[in-house]
Design a protein around this motif. Structure first.
Motif, mmCIF file in Angstrom:
data_model
loop_
_atom_site.group_PDB
_atom_site.id
_atom_site.type_symbol
_atom_site.label_atom_id
_atom_site.label_comp_id
_atom_site.label_asym_id
_atom_site.label_seq_id
_atom_site.Cartn_x
_atom_site.Cartn_y
_atom_site.Cartn_z
ATOM 1 N N LEU A 30 0.827 -1.206 0.000
ATOM 2 C CA LEU A 30 0.000 0.000 0.000
ATOM 3 C C LEU A 30 0.863 1.258 0.000
ATOM 4 C CD1 LEU A 30 -2.851 -0.842 2.557
ATOM 5 C CD2 LEU A 30 -3.096 -0.525 0.085
ATOM 6 N N ARG A 31 1.882 1.247 0.819
ATOM 7 C CA ARG A 31 2.765 2.418 0.916
ATOM 8 C C ARG A 31 3.473 2.676 -0.414
ATOM 9 N NH1 ARG A 31 8.056 0.866 3.563
ATOM 10 N NH2 ARG A 31 8.155 -0.038 1.462
ATOM 11 N N ASP A 32 3.993 1.619 -1.035
ATOM 12 C CA ASP A 32 4.736 1.794 -2.283
ATOM 13 C C ASP A 32 3.824 2.209 -3.436
ATOM 14 O OD1 ASP A 32 7.176 1.205 -1.127
ATOM 15 O OD2 ASP A 32 7.002 -0.936 -1.510
ATOM 16 N N LEU A 33 2.620 1.677 -3.481
ATOM 17 C CA LEU A 33 1.684 2.093 -4.523
ATOM 18 C C LEU A 33 1.295 3.567 -4.348
ATOM 19 C CD1 LEU A 33 -0.694 -1.005 -4.841
ATOM 20 C CD2 LEU A 33 0.998 -0.212 -6.501
ATOM 21 N N ARG A 34 1.147 3.986 -3.089
ATOM 22 C CA ARG A 34 0.838 5.389 -2.858
ATOM 23 C C ARG A 34 2.012 6.287 -3.249
ATOM 24 N NH1 ARG A 34 3.249 8.483 0.679
ATOM 25 N NH2 ARG A 34 2.998 6.954 2.335
ATOM 26 N N ARG A 35 3.238 5.845 -2.990
ATOM 27 C CA ARG A 35 4.426 6.602 -3.416
ATOM 28 C C ARG A 35 4.489 6.695 -4.932
ATOM 29 N NH1 ARG A 35 9.314 3.551 -1.503
ATOM 30 N NH2 ARG A 35 10.429 5.263 -2.504
ATOM 31 N N ILE A 36 4.181 5.601 -5.593
ATOM 32 C CA ILE A 36 4.146 5.605 -7.057
ATOM 33 C C ILE A 36 3.110 6.604 -7.547
ATOM 34 C CG2 ILE A 36 3.426 4.219 -9.054
ATOM 35 C CD1 ILE A 36 4.821 1.823 -7.679
ATOM 36 N N HIS A 37 1.963 6.608 -6.888
ATOM 37 C CA HIS A 37 0.889 7.515 -7.305
ATOM 38 C C HIS A 37 1.311 8.969 -7.133
ATOM 39 C CE1 HIS A 37 -3.148 9.366 -7.426
ATOM 40 N NE2 HIS A 37 -3.425 8.355 -8.217
ATOM 41 N N SER A 38 2.070 9.250 -6.112
ATOM 42 C CA SER A 38 2.549 10.632 -5.918
ATOM 43 C C SER A 38 3.446 11.069 -7.072
ATOM 44 C CB SER A 38 3.310 10.740 -4.595
ATOM 45 O OG SER A 38 2.436 10.549 -3.501
ATOM 46 N N HIS A 39 4.318 10.170 -7.511
ATOM 47 C CA HIS A 39 5.173 10.485 -8.657
ATOM 48 C C HIS A 39 4.339 10.652 -9.924
ATOM 49 C CE1 HIS A 39 9.125 10.178 -6.837
ATOM 50 N NE2 HIS A 39 8.794 9.033 -6.259
ATOM 51 N N ILE A 40 3.315 9.846 -10.071
ATOM 52 C CA ILE A 40 2.429 9.959 -11.233
ATOM 53 C C ILE A 40 1.792 11.348 -11.273
ATOM 54 C CG2 ILE A 40 0.228 9.156 -12.201
ATOM 55 C CD1 ILE A 40 0.998 6.331 -11.215
ATOM 56 N N CYS A 41 1.346 11.812 -10.131
ATOM 57 C CA CYS A 41 0.622 13.090 -10.058
ATOM 58 C C CYS A 41 1.515 14.295 -10.304
ATOM 59 C CB CYS A 41 -0.064 13.226 -8.700
ATOM 60 S SG CYS A 41 -1.415 12.046 -8.469
ATOM 61 N N SER A 42 2.827 14.094 -10.283
ATOM 62 C CA SER A 42 3.741 15.224 -10.482
ATOM 63 C C SER A 42 3.515 15.909 -11.821
ATOM 64 C CB SER A 42 5.192 14.743 -10.393
ATOM 65 O OG SER A 42 5.487 13.862 -11.480
ATOM 66 N N VAL A 43 2.992 15.166 -12.807
ATOM 67 C CA VAL A 43 2.797 15.739 -14.133
ATOM 68 C C VAL A 43 1.713 16.817 -14.137
ATOM 69 C CG1 VAL A 43 1.020 14.129 -14.967
ATOM 70 C CG2 VAL A 43 2.659 15.081 -16.570
ATOM 71 N N ALA A 44 0.849 16.802 -13.120
ATOM 72 C CA ALA A 44 -0.255 17.760 -13.079
ATOM 73 C C ALA A 44 0.180 19.139 -12.580
ATOM 74 C CB ALA A 44 -1.373 17.223 -12.181
ATOM 75 N N TYR A 45 1.256 19.212 -11.817
ATOM 76 C CA TYR A 45 1.638 20.482 -11.214
ATOM 77 C C TYR A 45 2.001 21.568 -12.232
ATOM 78 C CZ TYR A 45 1.663 17.848 -6.845
ATOM 79 O OH TYR A 45 1.293 17.076 -5.777
ATOM 80 N N PRO A 46 2.817 21.274 -13.256
ATOM 81 C CA PRO A 46 3.103 22.335 -14.231
ATOM 82 C C PRO A 46 1.860 22.828 -14.962
ATOM 83 C CG PRO A 46 4.649 20.512 -14.459
ATOM 84 C CD PRO A 46 3.578 20.046 -13.531
ATOM 85 N N VAL A 47 0.895 21.929 -15.170
ATOM 86 C CA VAL A 47 -0.335 22.318 -15.871
ATOM 87 C C VAL A 47 -1.148 23.274 -15.010
ATOM 88 C CG1 VAL A 47 -2.489 21.453 -16.884
ATOM 89 C CG2 VAL A 47 -0.369 20.150 -17.146
ATOM 90 N N LEU A 48 -1.283 22.950 -13.722
ATOM 91 C CA LEU A 48 -2.020 23.838 -12.816
ATOM 92 C C LEU A 48 -1.272 25.145 -12.601
ATOM 93 C CD1 LEU A 48 -3.491 21.496 -10.044
ATOM 94 C CD2 LEU A 48 -4.573 22.361 -12.120
ATOM 95 N N ASP A 49 0.055 25.072 -12.589
ATOM 96 C CA ASP A 49 0.848 26.284 -12.417
ATOM 97 C C ASP A 49 0.627 27.232 -13.598
ATOM 98 O OD1 ASP A 49 2.665 28.015 -11.262
ATOM 99 O OD2 ASP A 49 4.385 27.096 -12.242
ATOM 100 N N ALA A 50 0.606 26.683 -14.809
ATOM 101 C CA ALA A 50 0.361 27.502 -16.000
ATOM 102 C C ALA A 50 -1.033 28.112 -15.986
ATOM 103 C CB ALA A 50 0.557 26.663 -17.259
ATOM 104 N N ALA A 51 -1.979 27.394 -15.349
ATOM 105 C CA ALA A 51 -3.355 27.898 -15.276
ATOM 106 C C ALA A 51 -3.561 28.819 -14.078
ATOM 107 C CB ALA A 51 -4.335 26.727 -15.209
#
Length: 362
Positions: free
Chosen positions: A318-339
């Protein structure tokens, strides 16, 4: 030479035939790739065409020269006309034979079937570096190619975890080496690109590509170094998850896989709505992890044998899958920053983290 009457008319026509033969030999020697027999087809077919024409015409150079000079006394012009006539005649003669000749050449010079090297980049075209928009598109495509490897690794490691398949674990380790190689290739390619002049948007996109590639590489490491080791430990000790525990982990894994596919779309399109959806899922998955952990502890209190055996495994997955998910979500930050929405999201996330954890149920 013909213009200066330094050579006889038959000799001038013979030199034309020699020039045609030489120009057909040169591509065969220098233009084909030695590692691919199929690359010899076109120059060899051209040589056959020229050689056949030469063999037919060469014995009659004397009469042809006399005929040409009776029509065109200027030997230089007659030589040029012969050159044109020879090429047109061979083209007309062979045009009906091309299909048969092509079939023979394909049989004699088959396409070499190469084993695909998963570590080798597919889309990083060095010639595109002079055009930043094309180079960035190539780098993005290669990053998606890298993401495909990571997606397969994530699917296989969970299958290995659930089925105790040691072969799948070995495949995951091999694929991680490919992911590392692709990551290095992408970073090197983008570094070469950024040495040139990029505008602000191009520079930002270059950093987005490198950032996502690095996060994908981190995901690959978590899969290989953590989840694969957990799967190996489970296989070695012949542990089995409880039915409820296996179902929870599979559901958690599925949500992670779904988010990875959304992340690929956000990376390519920059869609703000999809980026919001991805970060909303990050918060939801954090709550799902807490709930799954609580249910696991409830089963542990009940003293279920499978739960007792696999308690550390279950929580670590569970912990490792959640860590993986955090890395996955990193792609959203530049998009929200631009918006212009990233600061608001950070503030909301900070407030969420300061909230007290829910009391355990008994």
């Amino acid at each position: 030479l013909a213009y200066a009457h330094f050579i006889t008319p038959p000799a001038a026509l013979a030199l034309v035939l020699g020039a045609n033969l030489g120009s057909a030999i040169n591509p065969l020697v220098e233009g084909a790739r030695r590692d691919n027999p199929a690359s010899y087809r076109l120059p060899l077919g051209n040589l056959v065409n020229r050689l056949a024409g030469i063999l037919v015409v060469a014995p009659f150079l004397g009469p042809i020269a006399e005929l040409l000079q009776s029509w065109q006394p200027d030997l230089a012009k007659a030589t040029a006309l012969f050159h044109i006539a020879f090429n047109v005649a061979t083209a007309v003669a062979f045009i009906g034979l091309l299909d048969g000749l092509a079939a023979i050449l394909k049989k004699l010079l088959p396409e070499r079937v190469r084993e695909a090297n998963p570590s080798r980049p597919r889309y990083l075209d060095e010639s595109a570096l002079e055009t930043p928009s094309l180079a960035l598109a190539d780098a993005a495509r290669e990053t998606l190619h890298m993401g495909d490897h990571v997606e397969i690794m994530l699917r296989k490691v969970m299958a290995a975890m659930m089925t105790n398949d040691r072969a799948l674990v070995d495949q995951v380790t091999q694929m991680d080496n490919s992911v590392d190689s692709l990551d290095e290739a992408i970073k090197l390619y983008v570094t070469k690109l950024t040495r040139g002049s990029l505008d602000e948007r191009e520079g930002q996109r270059a950093m987005e590509i490198v950032s996502f590639a690095i996060n994908l590489e981190h995901i690959g490491d978590i899969i290989d170094k953590n989840l694969s080791e957990l799967a190996t430990k489970k296989i070695k000790r012949r542990f089995q998850f409880s039915a409820e525990g296996a179902e929870e982990l599979s559901a958690f894994h599925k949500r992670t896989m779904d988010s990875l596919r959304i992340a690929f779309g956000v990376f390519m399109s920059g869609d703000v709505n999809e980026a919001r959806k991805l970060l909303a899922e990050k918060s939801a998955l954090r709550n799902a992890e807490l709930a799954a952990t609580e249910r696991h502890l409830d089963r542990l209190r009940e003293g279920r044998p499978e739960t007792l055996e696999t308690t550390s495994l279950h929580l670590d997955v569970l912990r490792d899958l959640r860590r993986i998910h955090s890395h996955i979500c990193s792609v959203a930050y530049p998009v929200l920053d631009a918006a212009g929405e990233l600061a608001a999201y950070r503030s909301a996330e900070s407030e969420f983290r300061t909230l007290p954890a829910p009391a355990p149920s008994h």
